[in-house]
Design a protein around this motif. Sequence first.
Motif, PDB file in Angstrom:
ATOM      1  N   LEU A 105       0.785  -1.320   0.108  1.00 47.68           N
ATOM      2  CA  LEU A 105       0.013   0.731   0.186  1.00 47.68           C
ATOM      3  C   LEU A 105       0.748   1.433  -0.189  1.00 47.68           C
ATOM      4  O   LEU A 105       0.603   2.239  -0.926  1.00 47.68           O
ATOM      5  CB  LEU A 105      -1.034   0.356   1.215  1.00 47.68           C
ATOM      6  CG  LEU A 105      -1.597   0.740   1.575  1.00 47.68           C
ATOM      7  CD1 LEU A 105      -2.586   0.972   0.171  1.00 47.68           C
ATOM      8  CD2 LEU A 105      -2.195   1.492   2.990  1.00 47.68           C
ATOM      9  N   PHE A 106       1.906   1.116   0.754  1.00 51.46           N
ATOM     10  CA  PHE A 106       2.738   2.517   0.863  1.00 51.46           C
ATOM     11  C   PHE A 106       3.550   2.670   0.234  1.00 51.46           C
ATOM     12  O   PHE A 106       3.420   3.645  -1.014  1.00 51.46           O
ATOM     13  CB  PHE A 106       3.856   2.178   1.420  1.00 51.46           C
ATOM     14  CG  PHE A 106       4.874   2.793   2.253  1.00 51.46           C
ATOM     15  CD1 PHE A 106       4.523   4.739   2.150  1.00 51.46           C
ATOM     16  CD2 PHE A 106       6.322   2.911   1.825  1.00 51.46           C
ATOM     17  CE1 PHE A 106       5.163   5.309   2.282  1.00 51.46           C
ATOM     18  CE2 PHE A 106       7.007   4.137   1.366  1.00 51.46           C
ATOM     19  CZ  PHE A 106       7.414   5.365   2.095  1.00 51.46           C
ATOM     20  N   ALA A 107       4.001   0.895  -0.745  1.00 53.64           N
ATOM     21  CA  ALA A 107       4.366   1.732  -2.255  1.00 53.64           C
ATOM     22  C   ALA A 107       3.338   1.963  -3.445  1.00 53.64           C
ATOM     23  O   ALA A 107       3.610   2.873  -4.049  1.00 53.64           O
ATOM     24  CB  ALA A 107       5.149  -0.199  -2.626  1.00 53.64           C
ATOM     25  N   LEU A 108       2.264   1.132  -3.378  1.00 48.89           N
ATOM     26  CA  LEU A 108       1.309   2.589  -4.865  1.00 48.89           C
ATOM     27  C   LEU A 108       1.166   3.936  -4.640  1.00 48.89           C
ATOM     28  O   LEU A 108       0.843   4.510  -4.953  1.00 48.89           O
ATOM     29  CB  LEU A 108       0.082   1.454  -4.353  1.00 48.89           C
ATOM     30  CG  LEU A 108       0.565   0.143  -4.619  1.00 48.89           C
ATOM     31  CD1 LEU A 108      -0.885  -1.092  -4.765  1.00 48.89           C
ATOM     32  CD2 LEU A 108       0.277   0.240  -6.706  1.00 48.89           C
ATOM     33  N   LEU A 109       1.115   3.988  -3.134  1.00 47.44           N
ATOM     34  CA  LEU A 109       1.103   5.646  -2.523  1.00 47.44           C
ATOM     35  C   LEU A 109       1.389   6.208  -3.516  1.00 47.44           C
ATOM     36  O   LEU A 109       1.297   7.776  -3.640  1.00 47.44           O
ATOM     37  CB  LEU A 109       0.140   5.469  -1.345  1.00 47.44           C
ATOM     38  CG  LEU A 109      -0.853   5.297  -0.755  1.00 47.44           C
ATOM     39  CD1 LEU A 109      -0.808   5.258   0.629  1.00 47.44           C
ATOM     40  CD2 LEU A 109      -2.225   5.731  -1.214  1.00 47.44           C
ATOM     41  N   THR A 110       2.612   6.018  -2.932  1.00 44.46           N
ATOM     42  CA  THR A 110       4.316   7.304  -3.373  1.00 44.46           C
ATOM     43  C   THR A 110       4.075   6.892  -4.432  1.00 44.46           C
ATOM     44  O   THR A 110       4.402   8.149  -5.533  1.00 44.46           O
ATOM     45  CB  THR A 110       5.196   5.885  -2.586  1.00 44.46           C
ATOM     46  OG1 THR A 110       5.448   6.243  -1.222  1.00 44.46           O
ATOM     47  CG2 THR A 110       6.720   6.748  -2.807  1.00 44.46           C
ATOM     48  N   LEU A 111       3.731   5.531  -5.833  1.00 41.74           N
ATOM     49  CA  LEU A 111       4.150   5.596  -6.420  1.00 41.74           C
ATOM     50  C   LEU A 111       2.765   6.330  -7.701  1.00 41.74           C
ATOM     51  O   LEU A 111       2.821   7.220  -8.371  1.00 41.74           O
ATOM     52  CB  LEU A 111       3.270   4.588  -8.016  1.00 41.74           C
ATOM     53  CG  LEU A 111       4.836   3.735  -7.419  1.00 41.74           C
ATOM     54  CD1 LEU A 111       4.978   1.990  -8.087  1.00 41.74           C
ATOM     55  CD2 LEU A 111       6.047   3.749  -8.055  1.00 41.74           C
ATOM     56  N   SER A 112       1.512   6.943  -6.426  1.00 42.94           N
ATOM     57  CA  SER A 112       0.575   7.561  -7.356  1.00 42.94           C
ATOM     58  C   SER A 112       1.198   8.926  -7.296  1.00 42.94           C
ATOM     59  O   SER A 112       0.463   9.401  -8.280  1.00 42.94           O
ATOM     60  CB  SER A 112      -1.004   6.967  -6.333  1.00 42.94           C
ATOM     61  OG  SER A 112      -1.702   7.955  -6.245  1.00 42.94           O
ATOM     62  N   VAL A 113       1.882   9.595  -5.356  1.00 40.85           N
ATOM     63  CA  VAL A 113       1.688  10.702  -5.717  1.00 40.85           C
ATOM     64  C   VAL A 113       2.858  11.399  -6.993  1.00 40.85           C
ATOM     65  O   VAL A 113       2.403  12.595  -7.130  1.00 40.85           O
ATOM     66  CB  VAL A 113       1.840  10.899  -4.264  1.00 40.85           C
ATOM     67  CG1 VAL A 113       0.979  10.679  -3.633  1.00 40.85           C
ATOM     68  CG2 VAL A 113       3.012  10.429  -4.240  1.00 40.85           C
ATOM     69  N   GLN A 114       3.317  10.261  -7.018  1.00 40.70           N
ATOM     70  CA  GLN A 114       5.192  10.978  -7.865  1.00 40.70           C
ATOM     71  C   GLN A 114       4.259  10.948  -9.420  1.00 40.70           C
ATOM     72  O   GLN A 114       4.615  11.199 -10.170  1.00 40.70           O
ATOM     73  CB  GLN A 114       5.627   9.594  -8.129  1.00 40.70           C
ATOM     74  CG  GLN A 114       6.700   9.997  -7.066  1.00 40.70           C
ATOM     75  CD  GLN A 114       7.309   8.886  -7.403  1.00 40.70           C
ATOM     76  OE1 GLN A 114       7.849   7.440  -7.821  1.00 40.70           O
ATOM     77  NE2 GLN A 114       8.967   8.922  -7.048  1.00 40.70           N
ATOM     78  N   ALA A 115       2.769   9.782 -10.178  1.00 43.92           N
ATOM     79  CA  ALA A 115       1.921   9.681 -11.166  1.00 43.92           C
ATOM     80  C   ALA A 115       1.789  11.238 -11.304  1.00 43.92           C
ATOM     81  O   ALA A 115       1.302  11.741 -12.034  1.00 43.92           O
ATOM     82  CB  ALA A 115       1.156   8.694 -11.017  1.00 43.92           C
ATOM     83  N   ARG A 116       1.067  11.680  -9.942  1.00 45.75           N
ATOM     84  CA  ARG A 116       0.061  13.151  -9.784  1.00 45.75           C
ATOM     85  C   ARG A 116       0.951  14.537  -9.849  1.00 45.75           C
ATOM     86  O   ARG A 116       0.327  15.565  -8.932  1.00 45.75           O
ATOM     87  CB  ARG A 116      -0.931  13.007  -9.477  1.00 45.75           C
ATOM     88  CG  ARG A 116      -1.929  11.817  -9.614  1.00 45.75           C
ATOM     89  CD  ARG A 116      -3.631  11.594  -8.229  1.00 45.75           C
ATOM     90  NE  ARG A 116      -2.528  10.733  -7.355  1.00 45.75           N
ATOM     91  CZ  ARG A 116      -3.671  12.071  -6.735  1.00 45.75           C
ATOM     92  NH1 ARG A 116      -3.514  12.464  -6.041  1.00 45.75           N
ATOM     93  NH2 ARG A 116      -2.427  10.676  -5.086  1.00 45.75           N
TER      94      ARG A 116
END
Lengths: 74, 434
Positions: B261-272
Amino acid sequence: MSRLIDGRELQPPEPLELTLNALDTLAEGEELTLLLYCQPHPLFSVLRQNGYVWTEALQADGTHEIRIRKTPPV
Amino acid sequence: MHPNLSFEQAPPFSVPMRFFVAAPWFGVVAGLLLAYIGGEVVSSRWTGEVLALTHLLGAGFLLHAMCGALLQFVPVAAGGNVWRPRMVAGVVQPLLGFGALMLAGGFFLAKPALLAGAATALLLGIVGFSAVMALALWRTPATGSTMLALRLAVIGLLVTGGLGATLAEGIARGWSLPFPALTDVHLVWALGGWALMLLAGVSYYVVPMFQLTPPYPAWAMRLFGPALFVLVLAWSGVQLIAGAEFLRRGVGVAGLLLAALFALLTLSVQARRRRRLIDATFLLFRLAMASLLCVAGLGLLMILVPVVGEDGRSGATLGILIFVGVFASAINGMLYKIVPFIAWLHLQRLGAPLTAMPNMKNIIPATAMTGQMRLHTLATGLLVLLPWLPALAVIAGLAFAASSAWLGGNLIGAVRRYAMFRDRIRAAGAYRES
């Protein structure tokens, strides 16, 4: 009078540089508003030590709105 | 310059830098050691060679970088006052440095005296460091998810150090301890309770700040630290209860899902992110988070499919992904933002005229960071393949050693440039602090 620095799309240390430059010319009664996505603790230290007061409000989108004034003479 | 402003005394530049500059050289030693011992040994985590390698990375590279980051991060980002930082760094860093080298030497050479010496040095360093950081973190008025994560991370470091010292002393003195279970508990506190907790707490602050991303969702920041801490505690409990295999698997699955979850959230904020800047830090963070997703995937497979879990190569791949893919990559990326920023901040505090101030981007040249990032990525890929292709040991070890040396060289270059600009500012007569 009020001045605005939107540091939300600037890479550090640009927002701090712009704010320090603005503080150099901030007049009595004038307000400087800084918008950031984080709490600028290094700036707070500078403000605390140099006779400025500030208020901080957290907006719904995560923006920290910091309003800075010179402390009025006692 | 800003003639009407004075700047608060922050920890001197040398305080975090002595940790940062030392950190990569443990990676150099680890890479060279791997090239020397070859790839056949890595599939068993209990050999002295593998324990030497993991502790060169964990107690050497990662611990140094993370302690340096906390020493700088707590005053600058959390407003906490660290007690006598120069003295603390001057005592703690040599203890950790010699401790990590003695520990690796003790494992590699099977010398109980070195293990006992390492346990004392590392325990003293960790307890001293944790006490000073705890004082700063509990006295600061700052609140929020980052602060909570940092406080929990310091607890995690203390538990890791206590268990590690007990294990090292136990081996050195021949104590009768449940070594496999205690080692697993030590490992989970080190990687989850300390390293991942700290990475998350620091990421909440520095990822939006330096990578211009939106903030992490508030619910996730509130949830992650406490949930991780509870899971690490629960893991420790079930690990020591005989016959609790089902519970152990459940806690393991929950922990891996939380990490994902932490990895996905970091990748998600990076993508935005708001500005489409792609630099070495951004890519190294992506590598770290992609590695963390791989850790979660492989870890789940190992728990759910016994034949995968029992294969020593799976465990070795998992370890390499965690130590090098996740933590070394994230630290490498963070150092490329933190070091130039603190160099700039300290030069600013000297009261530098604007003409004497360097562009922060020139403290470490972008070409040097990009080149080193590419070599680190290559080394990570080779190391991940190593358990399956042991013949890669020499090239993978040398690639990781070279990448670590390049990182070390880039950080030394930053210190040199800082000193050059500091001397220029002193010569210009605008000097304020020693």
